[in-house]
Design an enzyme around this catalytic site. Structure first.
Site, PDB file in Angstrom:
ATOM      1  N   HIS A   1       0.719  -1.285  -0.124  1.00 24.19           N
ATOM      2  CA  HIS A   1       0.054   0.053  -0.057  1.00 24.19           C
ATOM      3  C   HIS A   1       0.789   1.140   0.008  1.00 24.19           C
ATOM      4  O   HIS A   1       2.017   1.361   0.428  1.00 24.19           O
ATOM      5  CB  HIS A   1      -0.921   0.042   1.143  1.00 24.19           C
ATOM      6  CG  HIS A   1      -0.324   0.120   2.683  1.00 24.19           C
ATOM      7  ND1 HIS A   1      -0.132   1.338   3.400  1.00 24.19           N
ATOM      8  CD2 HIS A   1       0.062  -0.917   3.206  1.00 24.19           C
ATOM      9  CE1 HIS A   1       0.629   0.730   4.461  1.00 24.19           C
ATOM     10  NE2 HIS A   1       0.553  -0.542   4.391  1.00 24.19           N
TER      11      HIS A   1
ATOM     12  N   ASP B   1      -0.610   4.277   1.012  1.00 23.94           N
ATOM     13  CA  ASP B   1      -1.112   5.227   1.774  1.00 23.94           C
ATOM     14  C   ASP B   1      -0.352   5.046   3.182  1.00 23.94           C
ATOM     15  O   ASP B   1       0.176   3.927   3.561  1.00 23.94           O
ATOM     16  CB  ASP B   1      -2.495   5.084   1.837  1.00 23.94           C
ATOM     17  CG  ASP B   1      -2.976   3.534   2.476  1.00 23.94           C
ATOM     18  OD1 ASP B   1      -2.390   2.637   2.040  1.00 23.94           O
ATOM     19  OD2 ASP B   1      -4.263   3.492   3.248  1.00 23.94           O
TER      20      ASP B   1
ATOM     21  N   ASP C   1       6.459   1.469   7.017  1.00 24.67           N
ATOM     22  CA  ASP C   1       4.920   1.066   6.874  1.00 24.67           C
ATOM     23  C   ASP C   1       4.371   2.068   5.742  1.00 24.67           C
ATOM     24  O   ASP C   1       3.375   2.700   5.959  1.00 24.67           O
ATOM     25  CB  ASP C   1       4.412   1.096   8.143  1.00 24.67           C
ATOM     26  CG  ASP C   1       3.076   0.462   7.984  1.00 24.67           C
ATOM     27  OD1 ASP C   1       2.747  -0.438   7.056  1.00 24.67           O
ATOM     28  OD2 ASP C   1       1.811   0.344   8.986  1.00 24.67           O
TER      29      ASP C   1
ATOM     30  N   GLU D   1      -5.120   0.866   2.612  1.00 22.06           N
ATOM     31  CA  GLU D   1      -4.965  -0.348   3.289  1.00 22.06           C
ATOM     32  C   GLU D   1      -5.293   0.370   4.740  1.00 22.06           C
ATOM     33  O   GLU D   1      -5.575  -0.449   5.662  1.00 22.06           O
ATOM     34  CB  GLU D   1      -3.567  -1.053   3.348  1.00 22.06           C
ATOM     35  CG  GLU D   1      -3.262  -2.181   3.967  1.00 22.06           C
ATOM     36  CD  GLU D   1      -2.805  -2.079   5.527  1.00 22.06           C
ATOM     37  OE1 GLU D   1      -3.018  -2.940   6.209  1.00 22.06           O
ATOM     38  OE2 GLU D   1      -2.421  -0.987   5.822  1.00 22.06           O
ATOM     39  N   GLU D   2      -4.626   1.468   5.099  1.00 24.99           N
ATOM     40  CA  GLU D   2      -4.802   2.231   6.362  1.00 24.99           C
ATOM     41  C   GLU D   2      -6.091   2.816   6.760  1.00 24.99           C
ATOM     42  O   GLU D   2      -6.463   3.237   7.843  1.00 24.99           O
ATOM     43  CB  GLU D   2      -3.576   3.145   6.548  1.00 24.99           C
ATOM     44  CG  GLU D   2      -2.219   2.765   6.336  1.00 24.99           C
ATOM     45  CD  GLU D   2      -1.675   1.932   7.622  1.00 24.99           C
ATOM     46  OE1 GLU D   2      -2.622   1.460   8.341  1.00 24.99           O
ATOM     47  OE2 GLU D   2      -0.572   1.567   7.468  1.00 24.99           O
TER      48      GLU D   2
ATOM     49  N   GLU E   1       4.136  -5.796   4.490  1.00 23.04           N
ATOM     50  CA  GLU E   1       4.206  -5.312   5.833  1.00 23.04           C
ATOM     51  C   GLU E   1       5.358  -5.504   6.589  1.00 23.04           C
ATOM     52  O   GLU E   1       6.149  -6.483   6.658  1.00 23.04           O
ATOM     53  CB  GLU E   1       2.910  -5.893   6.426  1.00 23.04           C
ATOM     54  CG  GLU E   1       1.387  -5.552   5.781  1.00 23.04           C
ATOM     55  CD  GLU E   1       1.198  -4.200   5.943  1.00 23.04           C
ATOM     56  OE1 GLU E   1       1.867  -3.567   6.908  1.00 23.04           O
ATOM     57  OE2 GLU E   1       0.191  -3.762   5.349  1.00 23.04           O
TER      58      GLU E   1
ATOM     59  N   HIS F   1       3.273   3.729  12.569  1.00 24.83           N
ATOM     60  CA  HIS F   1       2.302   4.593  13.002  1.00 24.83           C
ATOM     61  C   HIS F   1       2.630   5.503  14.355  1.00 24.83           C
ATOM     62  O   HIS F   1       1.747   6.167  14.713  1.00 24.83           O
ATOM     63  CB  HIS F   1       0.930   3.619  13.869  1.00 24.83           C
ATOM     64  CG  HIS F   1       0.344   2.802  12.745  1.00 24.83           C
ATOM     65  ND1 HIS F   1      -0.746   2.502  12.539  1.00 24.83           N
ATOM     66  CD2 HIS F   1       0.965   2.432  11.596  1.00 24.83           C
ATOM     67  CE1 HIS F   1      -1.126   1.861  11.593  1.00 24.83           C
ATOM     68  NE2 HIS F   1      -0.056   1.609  10.866  1.00 24.83           N
TER      69      HIS F   1
END
Length: 376
Positions: A67, A69, A100, A134-135, A163, A349
C-alpha cells in the site's frame, strides 16, 4: 552514499499520501514497472487509487502486494524531522511511511528490476497489487482489485505482502497467517430516568454488566499450533448524559474478536447472542467482518522465504500469525499462498517513524532471492 533502494524510498516518502490519498506514488512505481516490461492497469474505485501490474501471461504468478497510503502524522511538534521530508540520521531513514510501508515498496521495485535484468525470460509472471486504502476503511482497495481479478479468473499463486513483519532485526519474523477479525457494535436499551427514582427507570449499564463480564471471562477456544486462543476485547463503552443524576437510556459497547481457525465467525456470533439473551437484555447489535483467518503452511512460498532470509541474513526466521490484520486476508481466500515480510515494526504508526537503511538493502536482496527461487 544512498543506494537505489534508499533513493526510491525517499521519493515515495516525500509524497504525503495520508490514507486514502496516493499523491502520485503509484505513478512513480508505474514508471519503474513499465520500464521493466510490466503492463499497467490502474483501478480507481471512488476515493481509492489502485494499481495492478503484471509482467508475463503464464502461471505461476508471484505477486508483490502493498500500500502507498500512510497513517496521519499525529502531533507534528513531536517529530524530530518533518514527516514528509525524508531524512537520513545515523544510518536510519526517517519519515512517515518509512517502515510501513514505502521502504518495502522501494525494495520490491529494486529487487524486481535486478531480477528482470538478470532473468528476462523468467518462468511464470510477476505482478504488483498496490492500493491507497490499506490504512483506511479497506473498502475500495485490495478487496475490490481481487474481486476484479476473480471475475476474470486471473489467479495469484504466491503473494508477498511487504508489511513490517520483523520484530528486532530484519527477517527475524515473517507472518505466514493472520487471525480473523470480527467487530460487534452492541446497544443495550434501557429507560432513562432520575437516579433518585430508579424504580421509574431501567439502567442499561447495570443490566449489561453481568453479560459483559461473562463475555470477557469466556474461554472461546484453545487455539492450535499456529494460532493463539481466540481473544475477546471490549474497545469502547459509551453511556450516560454526562450528568450525575440521570440514569442513561442506553449503553453502547464496541468489542472485537481476534479469532483462530478453531472457530468460525458464525459460531462466535451465536455464542454472543446466546449470552445476551440468557441475561434478558433488550439490545440491538450489528457486526463487521474485518477478515477471515488464514494460514500458509509448508509449501513453495514459505520454504523459499525461509531460505532467502537465511542466505541473506545468516539466521532462521520465525513464522508467526500474531499481530493485526493485513490485506493478505483478501488475497488468501482465492487460494493463494500469502507471506508477509518487511522491515522492523518498532516505530510504525508512531511519531519519528524510521527504518534502518541497511535493512532496506537486505530486504531487496531477500525479495530478489525469492523471485529467483520461485521463477527460475
Amino acid at each position: 552514499m544512498s543506494t537505489d533502494v534508499t533513493q526510491l524510498a525517499m521519493a515515495l516518502i516525500a509524497r504525503p499520501s495520508v490514507t486514502p490519498l496516493d499523491e502520485g506514488c503509484q505513478t512513480l512505481m508505474g514508471k519503474h514497472l513499465s520500464a521493466a516490461g510490466f503492463t499497467l492497469e490502474p483501478m480507481v474505485f471512488e476515493d481509492t487509487t489502485n494499481l495492478w501490474a503484471r509482467r508475463g501471461t503464464q502461471a505461476p504468478v508471484f505477486c508483490f502486494a502493498g500500500h502507498t497510503d500512510v497513517v496521519p502524522i499525529g502531533d507534528l511538534a513531536r517529530w524530530h524531522t518533518p514527516p514528509f521530508e525524508p531524512t537520513i540520521i545515523d544510518g536510519y531513514l526517517h519519515g512517515r511511511g518509512a517502515a510501513d510501508m514505502k521502504g518495502s515498496l522501494a525494495a520490491m521495485l529494486v529487487a524486481t528490476e535486478r531480477f528482470v535484468a538478470k532473468h528476462p525470460h523468467h518462468n511464470g509472471s510477476i505482478a504488483y497489487l498496490i492500493t491507497s486504502d490499506e490504512e483506511g476503511p479497506f473498502i475500495n482497495g485490495t478487496t475490490r482489485v481481487i474481486d476484479t481479478l476473480e471475475a476474470r479468473n486471473e489467479k495469484i499463486t504466491w503473494a508477498l505482502v511487504g508489511e513490517p513483519s520483523s520484530t528486532y532485526k530484519l527477517g527475524d519474523v515473517v507472518k505466514n497467517g493472520r487471525r480473523g477479525s470480527l467487530t460487534g457494535n452492541l446497544t443495550v436499551n434501557g429507560v432513562q430516568g432520575h437516579v433518585a427514582y430508579p424504580h421509574l427507570a431501567d439502567n442499561p449499564i447495570h443490566k449489561a454488566a453481568p453479560a459483559l463480564t461473562e463475555l470477557a471471562q469466556m474461554h472461546w477456544d484453545n487455539g492450535n499450533e499456529f494460532f493463539p486462543p481466540t481473544s475477546f476485547q471490549i474497545a469502547n463503552i459509551n453511556g450516560g448524559t454526562g450528568a450525575s443524576n440521570v440514569i442513561p437510556g442506553n449503553l453502547e459497547v464496541m468489542f472485537n474478536f481476534r479469532y483462530s481457525t478453531e472457530v468460525t465467525a458464525d459460531e462466535l456470533i451465536a455464542r454472543v447472542l446466546g449470552i445476551l439473551d440468557a441475561h434478558g437484555l433488550d439490545y440491538d447489535i450489528s457486526w463487521v467482518f474485518n477478515g477471515l483467518p488464514f494460514l500458509t503452511g509448508d509449501g513453495p512460498l514459505l520454504e523459499a522465504t525461509k531460505s532467502a532470509i537465511r542466505e541473506v541474513t545468516g539466521y532462521d526466521t520465525d513464522p508467526q500469525t500474531t499481530g493485526g490484520t493485513s490485506d493478505g486476508r483478501f488475497i488468501a481466500p482465492t487460494g493463494a499462498q500469502v507471506i508477509e515480510l518487511g522491515p522492523v515494526n518498532a516505530t510504525i504508526h508512531k511519531v519519528n517513524e524510521c527504518v534502518k537503511i541497511a535493512d532496506l538493502e537486505q530486504l531487496a536482496l531477500c525479495y530478489e532471492k525469492l523471485l529467483e527461487k520461485l521463477l527460475c
